[in-house]
Design an enzyme around this catalytic site. Structure first.
Site, mmCIF file in Angstrom:
data_model
loop_
_atom_site.group_PDB
_atom_site.id
_atom_site.type_symbol
_atom_site.label_atom_id
_atom_site.label_comp_id
_atom_site.label_asym_id
_atom_site.label_seq_id
_atom_site.Cartn_x
_atom_site.Cartn_y
_atom_site.Cartn_z
ATOM 1 N N SER A 25 0.583 -0.743 -0.247
ATOM 2 C CA SER A 25 -0.174 -0.424 0.225
ATOM 3 C C SER A 25 0.845 1.077 -0.120
ATOM 4 O O SER A 25 0.409 1.828 -0.804
ATOM 5 C CB SER A 25 -0.917 -0.183 1.078
ATOM 6 O OG SER A 25 -1.280 -0.946 1.616
ATOM 7 N N GLY A 53 1.218 -0.779 8.545
ATOM 8 C CA GLY A 53 2.388 0.564 8.811
ATOM 9 C C GLY A 53 2.881 1.066 7.475
ATOM 10 O O GLY A 53 3.883 2.356 7.844
ATOM 11 N N SER A 54 2.866 0.515 6.353
ATOM 12 C CA SER A 54 3.956 1.368 5.526
ATOM 13 C C SER A 54 2.835 2.490 4.934
ATOM 14 O O SER A 54 4.675 3.755 4.737
ATOM 15 C CB SER A 54 3.502 0.142 4.411
ATOM 16 O OG SER A 54 2.234 0.502 3.985
ATOM 17 N N TRP A 55 1.859 3.318 5.264
ATOM 18 C CA TRP A 55 1.847 4.304 5.197
ATOM 19 C C TRP A 55 2.465 5.274 6.400
ATOM 20 O O TRP A 55 2.849 6.229 5.811
ATOM 21 C CB TRP A 55 0.258 4.500 5.139
ATOM 22 C CG TRP A 55 -0.606 4.321 3.705
ATOM 23 C CD1 TRP A 55 -0.212 3.946 3.621
ATOM 24 C CD2 TRP A 55 -2.198 4.846 3.508
ATOM 25 N NE1 TRP A 55 -1.480 3.685 1.621
ATOM 26 C CE2 TRP A 55 -2.085 4.527 1.914
ATOM 27 C CE3 TRP A 55 -2.968 5.949 3.586
ATOM 28 C CZ2 TRP A 55 -3.103 5.063 1.784
ATOM 29 C CZ3 TRP A 55 -4.089 6.240 3.144
ATOM 30 C CH2 TRP A 55 -4.220 5.876 1.904
ATOM 31 N N ASP A 80 -4.111 2.660 15.477
ATOM 32 C CA ASP A 80 -4.639 0.974 15.166
ATOM 33 C C ASP A 80 -5.237 0.295 16.144
ATOM 34 O O ASP A 80 -4.542 0.543 16.722
ATOM 35 C CB ASP A 80 -3.606 0.292 13.822
ATOM 36 C CG ASP A 80 -4.554 -0.938 12.503
ATOM 37 O OD1 ASP A 80 -4.364 0.130 12.136
ATOM 38 O OD2 ASP A 80 -5.149 -1.841 13.210
ATOM 39 N N ASP A 96 -9.166 2.702 18.686
ATOM 40 C CA ASP A 96 -10.719 2.344 17.395
ATOM 41 C C ASP A 96 -11.508 3.517 17.370
ATOM 42 O O ASP A 96 -11.568 4.378 18.518
ATOM 43 C CB ASP A 96 -11.918 1.995 18.445
ATOM 44 C CG ASP A 96 -12.826 1.484 17.359
ATOM 45 O OD1 ASP A 96 -13.152 1.510 16.329
ATOM 46 O OD2 ASP A 96 -13.170 0.097 18.102
ATOM 47 N N ASP A 121 -6.876 4.255 5.472
ATOM 48 C CA ASP A 121 -6.559 3.004 5.141
ATOM 49 C C ASP A 121 -7.615 2.070 5.087
ATOM 50 O O ASP A 121 -6.649 1.290 5.582
ATOM 51 C CB ASP A 121 -5.222 3.054 4.313
ATOM 52 C CG ASP A 121 -4.762 2.385 3.268
ATOM 53 O OD1 ASP A 121 -5.594 1.829 2.911
ATOM 54 O OD2 ASP A 121 -4.494 1.732 3.059
ATOM 55 N N LYS A 161 -9.335 5.423 1.883
ATOM 56 C CA LYS A 161 -9.909 4.120 0.939
ATOM 57 C C LYS A 161 -11.345 4.060 0.253
ATOM 58 O O LYS A 161 -12.324 4.645 1.562
ATOM 59 C CB LYS A 161 -9.314 3.297 1.300
ATOM 60 C CG LYS A 161 -9.855 1.837 0.696
ATOM 61 C CD LYS A 161 -8.456 1.310 1.152
ATOM 62 C CE LYS A 161 -8.490 0.094 1.379
ATOM 63 N NZ LYS A 161 -7.738 -0.582 2.725
HETATM 64 C C1 LIG Z 1 -5.207 -2.022 4.875
HETATM 65 S S1 LIG Z 1 -4.797 -2.179 6.465
HETATM 66 C C2 LIG Z 1 -3.752 0.169 5.986
HETATM 67 C C3 LIG Z 1 -2.857 -0.595 5.742
HETATM 68 C C4 LIG Z 1 -2.118 0.863 6.156
HETATM 69 N N1 LIG Z 1 -2.144 1.883 5.712
HETATM 70 C C5 LIG Z 1 -0.225 -0.011 6.449
HETATM 71 O O1 LIG Z 1 -0.177 0.952 5.287
HETATM 72 O O2 LIG Z 1 -0.033 -0.369 6.182
HETATM 73 C C6 LIG Z 1 -6.444 -1.677 6.864
HETATM 74 C C7 LIG Z 1 -6.492 -1.370 8.870
HETATM 75 O O3 LIG Z 1 -7.107 -0.860 8.981
HETATM 76 C C8 LIG Z 1 -7.554 -1.668 10.265
HETATM 77 N N2 LIG Z 1 -8.891 -0.891 11.311
HETATM 78 C C9 LIG Z 1 -10.067 -1.669 11.097
HETATM 79 N N3 LIG Z 1 -11.327 -1.267 11.254
HETATM 80 C C10 LIG Z 1 -10.546 0.006 12.586
HETATM 81 C C11 LIG Z 1 -11.002 0.676 14.111
HETATM 82 N N4 LIG Z 1 -12.547 0.807 14.026
HETATM 83 N N5 LIG Z 1 -9.992 1.234 14.011
HETATM 84 C C12 LIG Z 1 -8.623 1.260 14.438
HETATM 85 N N6 LIG Z 1 -8.277 0.807 12.563
HETATM 86 C C13 LIG Z 1 -9.752 -0.354 12.457
HETATM 87 C C14 LIG Z 1 -6.908 -2.804 10.715
HETATM 88 O O4 LIG Z 1 -6.498 -3.150 11.835
HETATM 89 C C15 LIG Z 1 -6.039 -3.036 9.349
HETATM 90 O O5 LIG Z 1 -5.031 -3.035 10.099
#
Ligand SMILES: C[S@@+](CC[C@H](N)C(=O)[O-])C[C@H]1O[C@@H](n2cnc3c(N)ncnc32)[C@H](O)[C@@H]1O
Length: 302
Positions: A25, A53-55, A80, A96, A121, A161
């Site tokens: 990502s 954590g890539s972003w 997260d 959350d 994201d 996203k």
């Molecule tokens: C696609 S990943 C994100 C990837 C991230 N942007 C990266 O570049 O590494 C989606 C993330 O959304 C988080 N997520 C989903 N619902 C959430 C919430 N209610 N609060 C916080 N994080 C949440 C998930 O734990 C997951 O780590």
């Protein structure tokens, strides 16, 4: 399937490992930034739903490491549900984004100052029930937007996203009440076969007098009351006259010299012998407990 088969099918997955990104990502945010110069002048940034954590790595490289010799390098806060391994110059909060208390935790990190840029994201765990998954994703975007309206400075930028489902033009219309420009962007590293895209909302312009506040007891409709977002009955079925519904401009980012995420590229022989491991193993994967039980011989079928 061989160990290198995903490397072969997905060039961005392979390049992420080569370049040290925790997830592919990273290229999406890099390509969005190339197109929209999202990071220009940014001092305080929030990365919602940030794990692994890539972003945050991209933000750290572009905003923290490049400014770390200055008196006030950019402040980056990543949030997260999952714990995240540390990243240079990034404060990670395990929280959350749907909980009102998360807002105060973020603002505390900024000493009460508003953010210049918020990105999200977020993606919930998919259940496989398509309508439910779409609904939960839409709710997550709304929560990210609510949080954003409480902490973004006027003129700031929000990127999130989205999945271009049935009623996505409604979201565009709602966002147009809050931002000067709303664009739907598709980075080349996002698979063409996926409905995934990113809304890039530039120039936050909250309606004068509207004071968004997050409370557990407040519904989404109550939250947006006074914001000017159309005449809501429920936000999902917002009543907007035809002329107020808008179709966001669609922009593909990453020029033709960028790699095509849906194409298969051959690997050189060397690479096939030393296929790279992931940069960051998951910190708390759901399968961890099962593996521990298995190791201790306690995994029994009842
Ligand atoms: C696609 S990943 C994100 C990837 C991230 N942007 C990266 O570049 O590494 C989606 C993330 O959304 C988080 N997520 C989903 N619902 C959430 C919430 N209610 N609060 C916080 N994080 C949440 C998930 O734990 C997951 O780590």
């Amino acid at each position: 399937m061989g160990k290198s088969s995903k490397d072969k099918r997905d060039l961005y997955y392979r390049k992420a490992k080569e370049e040290g990104w925790r997830a592919r990502s990273a290229f999406k945010l890099l390509q969005l930034n190339d197109q929209f110069q999202l990071f220009d002048g940014v001092r305080r940034v929030v990365d919602l739903c940030a794990a692994p954590g890539s972003w945050s790595q991209v933000l750290s490289r572009e905003l923290y490491e490049k400014q770390q010799d200055t008196a006030t390098p950019a402040k980056i806060v990543a949030v997260d549900l999952q714990p995240m391994s540390p990243i240079n110059g990034v404060t990670t909060l395990q929280a959350d984004i749907t909980h009102p208390k998360t807002l105060q935790r973020i603002l505390d990190e900024f000493g009460g100052e508003p953010a210049d840029f918020v990105c999200s994201d977020g993606a919930p765990d998919v259940t496989g029930l398509h309508d439910l998954d779409e609904y939960i994703q839409a709710q997550l975007i709304l929560c990210a937007l609510q949080l954003t309206t409480c902490m973004l400075r006027a003129g700031g930028t929000f990127v999130a996203k989205i999945f271009r489902g049935r009623d996505i033009d409604l979201l565009y219309s709602q966002l147009r009440f809050l931002f000067d420009r709303v664009i739907c962007a598709k980075p080349r590293s996002s698979r063409g076969t996926s409905l995934e895209a990113f809304i890039v909302c530039i120039g936050y312009k909250p309606r004068p007098g509207w004071q968004p506040t997050l409370e557990l007891s407040k519904s989404t409709e109550e939250f947006f009351e006074g914001s000017g977002i159309g005449r809501a009955t429920t936000l999902e079925h917002l009543e907007l006259p035809e002329e107020e519904r808008c179709v966001a401009k669609f922009v593909a980012c990453g020029d033709l010299s960028s790699y095509d995420s849906d194409a298969t590229y051959t690997l050189d022989e060397n690479y096939q012998r030393i296929s790279l491991d992931p940069v960051q193993s998951p910190t708390a994967p759901p399968y961890k407990k099962a593996l521990e039980l298995k190791r201790r011989g306690e995994m029994v079928r009842k």
